[in-house]
Motif scaffolding. Sequence first.
Motif, short mmCIF file in Angstrom:
data_model
loop_
_atom_site.label_atom_id
_atom_site.label_comp_id
_atom_site.label_asym_id
_atom_site.label_seq_id
_atom_site.Cartn_x
_atom_site.Cartn_y
_atom_site.Cartn_z
N VAL A 28 0.71 -1.03 -0.05
CA VAL A 28 0.05 0.00 -0.09
C VAL A 28 0.84 1.24 -0.01
O VAL A 28 0.42 2.10 -0.92
N ILE A 29 2.05 1.23 0.61
CA ILE A 29 2.62 2.48 0.82
C ILE A 29 3.54 2.80 -0.62
O ILE A 29 3.32 3.93 -0.92
N ASP A 30 3.93 1.68 -1.13
CA ASP A 30 4.54 1.82 -2.56
C ASP A 30 3.44 2.36 -3.54
O ASP A 30 3.79 3.01 -4.39
N ILE A 31 2.23 1.91 -3.39
CA ILE A 31 1.06 2.30 -4.42
C ILE A 31 0.78 3.53 -4.06
O ILE A 31 0.74 4.50 -5.28
N ILE A 32 0.83 4.28 -2.93
CA ILE A 32 0.61 5.60 -2.70
C ILE A 32 1.87 6.51 -3.28
O ILE A 32 1.51 7.39 -4.10
N LYS A 33 2.84 6.10 -3.19
CA LYS A 33 4.00 6.64 -3.85
C LYS A 33 4.02 6.80 -5.42
O LYS A 33 4.22 7.82 -5.89
N LEU A 34 3.79 5.52 -5.85
CA LEU A 34 3.64 5.51 -7.33
C LEU A 34 2.21 6.20 -7.78
O LEU A 34 2.52 7.00 -9.00
N ALA A 35 1.11 6.29 -7.32
CA ALA A 35 -0.05 6.94 -7.67
C ALA A 35 0.38 8.57 -7.68
O ALA A 35 0.06 9.40 -8.47
N ARG A 36 1.16 8.97 -6.78
CA ARG A 36 1.62 10.30 -6.74
C ARG A 36 2.48 10.68 -7.62
O ARG A 36 2.37 11.67 -8.39
N GLU A 37 3.50 9.93 -8.11
CA GLU A 37 4.29 10.16 -9.02
C GLU A 37 3.80 9.86 -10.31
O GLU A 37 4.04 10.88 -11.32
N LEU A 38 2.92 9.16 -10.71
CA LEU A 38 1.95 9.07 -11.84
C LEU A 38 0.90 9.89 -11.82
O LEU A 38 0.09 9.63 -13.08
N ASN A 39 0.53 10.88 -10.95
CA ASN A 39 -0.50 11.58 -10.96
C ASN A 39 -1.74 10.74 -11.26
O ASN A 39 -2.65 10.76 -12.22
N LEU A 40 -2.06 9.80 -10.24
CA LEU A 40 -3.23 8.78 -10.35
C LEU A 40 -4.02 9.18 -9.17
O LEU A 40 -3.84 8.34 -8.22
N PRO A 41 -4.61 10.33 -9.16
CA PRO A 41 -5.49 10.56 -7.79
C PRO A 41 -6.45 9.49 -7.20
O PRO A 41 -6.52 9.14 -5.93
N LYS A 42 -7.27 8.84 -8.12
CA LYS A 42 -8.07 7.80 -7.82
C LYS A 42 -7.60 6.49 -7.13
O LYS A 42 -7.86 6.15 -6.00
N LEU A 43 -6.05 6.13 -7.81
CA LEU A 43 -5.41 4.89 -7.12
C LEU A 43 -5.00 5.39 -5.52
O LEU A 43 -5.12 4.63 -4.86
N GLU A 44 -4.53 6.67 -5.54
CA GLU A 44 -4.04 7.19 -4.35
C GLU A 44 -5.28 7.46 -3.34
O GLU A 44 -5.10 6.80 -2.20
N LYS A 45 -6.37 7.56 -3.78
CA LYS A 45 -7.63 7.48 -2.95
C LYS A 45 -7.83 6.29 -2.45
O LYS A 45 -8.07 5.85 -1.11
#
Length: 82
Positions: A28-45
């Motif tokens: 989950v932490i890596d996914i949040i970082k990835l979502a932020r890096e790739l501008n994926l707000p839905k995935l970050e949420k």
Amino acid sequence: MQADVYLINSLKKFCANFIGEHIDQLNVIDIIKLARELNLPKLEKTATEHIANNLQQYISNEEFHKLVVSDALVSERLVLLK
């Protein structure tokens, strides 16, 4: 050329949806970082909601603490810039 852009965006959304369906405590932490890096707000949420729904599991997680501290520092810098 425009079609290529649409195909890439569609692939990006498909991958983000797939990743969002496979979130767990280990990634989950890596996914949040990835979502932020790739501008994926839905995935970050989605990942953030996973943490909120399972908060007890993350309280003692060192990576979670690092993420929270990092977010706090970024917020503090933004306030100071204003």
